[in-house]
Design a protein around this motif. Structure first.
Motif, mmCIF file in Angstrom:
data_model
loop_
_atom_site.group_PDB
_atom_site.id
_atom_site.type_symbol
_atom_site.label_atom_id
_atom_site.label_comp_id
_atom_site.label_asym_id
_atom_site.label_seq_id
_atom_site.Cartn_x
_atom_site.Cartn_y
_atom_site.Cartn_z
ATOM 1 N N VAL A 1 2.162 2.234 -3.437
ATOM 2 C CA VAL A 1 1.128 2.878 -4.257
ATOM 3 C C VAL A 1 0.865 4.300 -3.765
ATOM 4 O O VAL A 1 0.849 5.246 -4.555
ATOM 5 C CB VAL A 1 -0.177 2.042 -4.251
ATOM 6 N N GLU A 2 0.669 4.472 -2.457
ATOM 7 C CA GLU A 2 0.324 5.795 -1.922
ATOM 8 C C GLU A 2 1.434 6.820 -2.095
ATOM 9 O O GLU A 2 1.159 8.003 -2.278
ATOM 10 C CB GLU A 2 -0.088 5.686 -0.453
ATOM 11 N N THR B 1 4.344 3.316 -7.726
ATOM 12 C CA THR B 1 3.696 2.418 -8.677
ATOM 13 C C THR B 1 2.183 2.565 -8.564
ATOM 14 O O THR B 1 1.673 2.976 -7.517
ATOM 15 C CB THR B 1 4.118 0.948 -8.423
ATOM 16 N N GLY B 2 1.516 2.223 -9.629
ATOM 17 C CA GLY B 2 0.057 2.239 -9.626
ATOM 18 C C GLY B 2 -0.512 0.836 -9.560
ATOM 19 O O GLY B 2 -1.723 0.650 -9.596
ATOM 20 N N VAL B 3 0.367 -0.164 -9.466
ATOM 21 C CA VAL B 3 -0.068 -1.557 -9.420
ATOM 22 C C VAL B 3 0.314 -2.170 -8.090
ATOM 23 O O VAL B 3 1.236 -1.716 -7.423
ATOM 24 C CB VAL B 3 0.552 -2.383 -10.575
ATOM 25 N N THR B 4 -0.396 -3.223 -7.727
ATOM 26 C CA THR B 4 -0.086 -3.940 -6.496
ATOM 27 C C THR B 4 1.195 -4.744 -6.700
ATOM 28 O O THR B 4 1.298 -5.535 -7.635
ATOM 29 C CB THR B 4 -1.246 -4.878 -6.114
ATOM 30 N N HIS C 1 7.369 5.943 -15.805
ATOM 31 C CA HIS C 1 6.856 4.960 -14.859
ATOM 32 C C HIS C 1 7.807 3.776 -14.816
ATOM 33 O O HIS C 1 8.618 3.569 -15.716
ATOM 34 C CB HIS C 1 5.429 4.520 -15.222
ATOM 35 N N ARG D 1 0.837 -1.209 0.000
ATOM 36 C CA ARG D 1 0.000 0.000 0.000
ATOM 37 C C ARG D 1 0.868 1.253 0.000
ATOM 38 O O ARG D 1 0.567 2.227 -0.691
ATOM 39 C CB ARG D 1 -0.923 -0.039 1.235
ATOM 40 N N GLY E 1 3.346 6.875 -4.582
ATOM 41 C CA GLY E 1 3.392 7.159 -6.006
ATOM 42 C C GLY E 1 4.487 6.446 -6.774
ATOM 43 O O GLY E 1 4.762 6.797 -7.924
#
Length: 187
Positions: free
Chosen positions: A46-47, A51-54, A114, A43, A49
């Motif tokens: 992601v938070e 990565t946008g994937v798990t 990215h 988490r 920034g």
């Protein structure tokens, strides 16, 4: 999104400094562990920034992430307090930074980037390299610890005068100003 003590704090000004905030209220016993489970590390990636994937994080990676976090904290806190560097902490950060970070790819429109196929260990290597870049660069002298008696967060002071006192004016700065106001009003 989590609220309260479990919520991640992003006031550090750099990803490596924000990573040190995954443990809060260090003066309290027990302190607040925001990376209590591997899912919390996922988490955070992601938070913050990265990565946008798990990105799966096994328990062994979580243990290593906590070790990296504490090493970065000791080095950054030491720098902010003008203490000699912790050689063991340097070894930990260097070991993580030696790992391969994820590959970076420019987006099709050419305006952003990215990570390609990120893995937890690679993202932690990126965090370690960011810490090395900060600690070994010209901004290291701008590392600060929040002036609040109830906060131990570190931040990069990017104010023009270099005299920022709190990790966040919205939280610690407001609390301090309100406390001073109440003391004056009580007199």
């Amino acid at each position: 999104m989590f609220q309260g003590e479990e919520a991640f704090r992003f006031v550090g000004g750099r990803v490596s400094v924000d990573f040190t905030a995954t443990r809060g209220l260090r003066w309290r016993d027990p302190s607040v562990e925001r990376l209590a489970a591997p899912a919390d590390l996922t988490r955070w990636f992601v938070e913050v920034g990265l990565t946008g994937v798990t990105v799966p994080a096994p328990a062994s990676t979580l243990r290593g992430a906590r070790e990296l976090r504490e090493a970065l904290y000791r080095l950054m806190h030491g720098r902010a307090c003008q203490e000699p560097p912790d050689l063991r902490a340097i070894d930990v950060v260097n070991r993580w930074a030696a790992k391969a970070p994820p590959a970076v790819r420019l987006t099709a429109d050419g305006t952003s980037k990215h990570f390609v196929n990120p893995v937890a260990g690679g993202l932690l290597a990126f965090v370690a390299r960011d810490g090395i870049d900060l600690l070994g660069g010209p901004d290291a002298g701008r590392l600060r610890e929040c002036s609040s008696d109830t906060c131990t967060l570190l931040y990069l002071d990017t104010s023009r005068a270099g005299n920022r006192r709190w990790c966040s004016m919205d939280v610690c700065g407001s609390r301090d100003k309100m406390a001073r106001y109440r003391r004056r009003a009580a007199v």
